[in-house]
Design an enzyme around this catalytic site. Structure first.
Site, PDB file in Angstrom:
ATOM      1  N   ARG A 157     -11.761 -71.374  60.351  1.00 11.54           N
ATOM      2  CA  ARG A 157     -12.050 -73.067  60.064  1.00 11.54           C
ATOM      3  C   ARG A 157     -11.568 -73.221  58.685  1.00 11.54           C
ATOM      4  NH1 ARG A 157     -17.938 -73.039  62.276  1.00 11.54           N
ATOM      5  NH2 ARG A 157     -17.366 -70.925  63.116  1.00 11.54           N
TER       6      ARG A 157
ATOM      7  N   GLU B 162     -24.047 -64.440  60.512  1.00 10.57           N
ATOM      8  CA  GLU B 162     -25.344 -64.902  61.133  1.00 10.57           C
ATOM      9  C   GLU B 162     -25.475 -64.241  62.267  1.00 10.57           C
ATOM     10  OE1 GLU B 162     -25.491 -69.082  61.247  1.00 10.57           O
ATOM     11  OE2 GLU B 162     -27.773 -69.190  61.901  1.00 10.57           O
TER      12      GLU B 162
HETATM   13  O1  LIG Z   1     -22.246 -67.467  55.862  1.00 16.54           O
HETATM   14  P1  LIG Z   1     -21.784 -66.772  57.118  1.00 16.54           P
HETATM   15  O2  LIG Z   1     -23.152 -66.169  57.760  1.00 16.54           O
HETATM   16  O3  LIG Z   1     -20.832 -65.548  56.873  1.00 16.54           O
HETATM   17  O4  LIG Z   1     -21.237 -67.668  58.211  1.00 16.54           O
HETATM   18  C1  LIG Z   1     -20.189 -68.660  57.968  1.00 16.54           C
HETATM   19  C2  LIG Z   1     -18.931 -68.266  58.630  1.00 16.54           C
HETATM   20  O5  LIG Z   1     -19.126 -68.350  60.000  1.00 16.54           O
HETATM   21  C3  LIG Z   1     -18.049 -69.103  60.673  1.00 16.54           C
HETATM   22  O6  LIG Z   1     -17.209 -68.412  60.907  1.00 16.54           O
HETATM   23  P2  LIG Z   1     -17.018 -67.321  62.343  1.00 16.54           P
HETATM   24  O7  LIG Z   1     -17.451 -65.882  61.694  1.00 16.54           O
HETATM   25  O8  LIG Z   1     -17.901 -67.803  63.471  1.00 16.54           O
HETATM   26  O9  LIG Z   1     -15.716 -67.511  62.689  1.00 16.54           O
HETATM   27  P3  LIG Z   1     -14.499 -68.684  62.954  1.00 16.54           P
HETATM   28  O10 LIG Z   1     -14.513 -69.763  62.064  1.00 16.54           O
HETATM   29  O11 LIG Z   1     -13.330 -67.785  63.434  1.00 16.54           O
HETATM   30  O12 LIG Z   1     -15.193 -69.212  64.217  1.00 16.54           O
HETATM   31  C4  LIG Z   1     -17.689 -70.092  59.540  1.00 16.54           C
HETATM   32  O13 LIG Z   1     -16.533 -70.722  59.827  1.00 16.54           O
HETATM   33  C5  LIG Z   1     -18.000 -69.254  58.294  1.00 16.54           C
HETATM   34  O14 LIG Z   1     -16.623 -68.717  58.180  1.00 16.54           O
HETATM   35  N1  LIG Z   2     -24.928 -72.711  62.282  1.00 17.04           N
HETATM   36  C1  LIG Z   2     -23.447 -72.487  62.404  1.00 17.04           C
HETATM   37  N2  LIG Z   2     -22.650 -73.737  62.517  1.00 17.04           N
HETATM   38  C2  LIG Z   2     -21.401 -73.546  62.381  1.00 17.04           C
HETATM   39  N3  LIG Z   2     -20.835 -72.226  62.316  1.00 17.04           N
HETATM   40  C3  LIG Z   2     -21.554 -71.519  61.867  1.00 17.04           C
HETATM   41  N4  LIG Z   2     -21.245 -70.057  61.184  1.00 17.04           N
HETATM   42  C4  LIG Z   2     -22.265 -69.525  61.050  1.00 17.04           C
HETATM   43  N5  LIG Z   2     -23.528 -70.301  61.350  1.00 17.04           N
HETATM   44  C5  LIG Z   2     -22.976 -71.518  61.831  1.00 17.04           C
END
Ligand SMILES: O=P(O)(O)OC[C@H]1O[C@H](OP(=O)(O)OP(=O)(O)O)[C@H](O)[C@@H]1O
Ligand SMILES: Nc1ncnc2[nH]cnc12
Length: 314
Positions: free
Chosen positions: A199, A236
């Site tokens: 994202r 997370e």
């Molecule tokens: O602060 P954190 O606990 O590290 O979480 C935040 C990350 O989690 C989500 O990405 P995700 O890893 O779900 O990947 P995506 O964007 O490919 O869906 C979000 O877009 C951040 O990159």
């Molecule tokens: N609560 C949340 N919503 C969207 N993206 C996330 N990545 C980690 N935690 C998230």
């Protein structure tokens, strides 16, 4: 159903009922931490009594879908503007979403205490970019916050997922979000905007183009074809590894690291370490959304983080 909750200049309003995207949630708007770009970040002595006075109940309102709510939301906008004036710095909103049954009326002293604590917390830390930060009209942040959908129990039970795809469906709110970031770094001589997969790839490139900076994709492991340097991190929900191409960032490059959201801070912290390992100078980390309860800032090794909206819960 409409529930009126007390609001102050810093606790602007509470809405109940169905939000734009049809998810019944309550929303409470707060201004985002005001931060100084010029270092120090002190809120100053004068604004505090004003903030406290307003928080003690001068400004109460209800925002909902009704005609009355719409009228009062005008008042809310005014209050948000006045908080910008009070701080003489940027003023942002948090939007705190909770289940409807979690909403409750707070007494004024609670609001005042929270407000003062927030104001005090604003006195520490700096924005980390050397250029002056332009004042941001709060109305833009409200629109951005309202355009982000929240979905329960995704991708697993207990996670309240903050979905930016609905922000992308609102061209004005999406553009406002990009503009806020571009304005912040317009004079910061940024060489690299590093966007974190996936994202961060949405928000990073338009910011990079507007700043005339390189865009460097920070990809999940084993996606990049060339020689890579990687860093592991915990999420997370799970663990992962990110990589960049060797040579994408030059030693001394001034960098902002962009993602949609900071939760635990694991991802952003890893991206930060990666940039520093290749000799880059991370000016600031940038996320559209922060989930402060997860204390992600603590993983950034003291680096400043700029976020547009904050959501309560996780
Ligand atoms: O602060 P954190 O606990 O590290 O979480 C935040 C990350 O989690 C989500 O990405 P995700 O890893 O779900 O990947 P995506 O964007 O490919 O869906 C979000 O877009 C951040 O990159
Ligand atoms: N609560 C949340 N919503 C969207 N993206 C996330 N990545 C980690 N935690 C998230």
């Amino acid at each position: 159903m409409r529930t009126a909750l007390p609001v102050g200049s810093l606790h602007i309003s509470v809405a109940t009922g169905t939000l734009a995207w049809g998810v019944p949630l309550g929303a409470r708007f707060l201004p985002k931490r005001q931060r100084s770009a010029a270092g120090g970040g002190a809120l100053g002595l004068a604004p505090l009594p004003a903030i406290a006075r307003l928080a003690l109940g001068e400004c109460f309102g209800v925002v909902d879908g009704s005609e009355e709510g719409t009228r009062r939301s005008t008042k809310t906008e005014l209050l948000l503007s006045s908080s910008s004036v009070i701080s003489q710095r940027q003023s942002f909103c948090h939007i705190h979403s909770r289940p409807r049954n979690f909403l409750g009326v707070k007494n004024r002293s609670t609001i005042a205490k929270e407000t003062l604590a927030m104001a005090e917390s604003q006195t520490s830390g700096s924005a980390g970019c050397e250029s002056p930060v332009k004042a941001v009209p709060d109305a833009r942040v409200k629109g951005i916050a309202e355009s982000i959908r929240s979905i329960r129990d995704f991708p697993k039970p207990g996670i309240l997922f903050r979905d930016v795809t609905t922000l992308l469906l609102n061209p004005k709110a999406f553009k406002d979000c990009i503009d806020i970031c571009v304005e912040r770094y317009a004079e910061s001589k940024i060489d690299v905007v590093a966007g974190i997969e996936a994202r961060g790839f949405i928000f990073g490139p338009p910011i990079a183009l507007a700043l005339g900076a390189k865009f460097v994709p920070v990809r999940k492991a084993k996606k990049l074809p060339g020689e890579v340097i990687g860093e592991e991190y915990s999420l997370e929900y799970g663990t992962d590894k990110i990589e960049i191409h060797v040579g994408a960032v030059n030693p001394g490059d001034r960098i902002i690291v962009v993602d949609d959201l900071i939760a635990t801070g694991g991802t952003l912290g890893a991206a930060l370490r990666l940039m520093e390992r290749v000799g880059g100078e991370v000016v600031e980390c940038v996320c559209v959304i922060e989930l402060p309860e997860l204390k992600g800032r603590a993983k950034l090794n003291g680096k400043p983080l700029f976020t547009v909206v904050e959501f309560e819960g996780h």
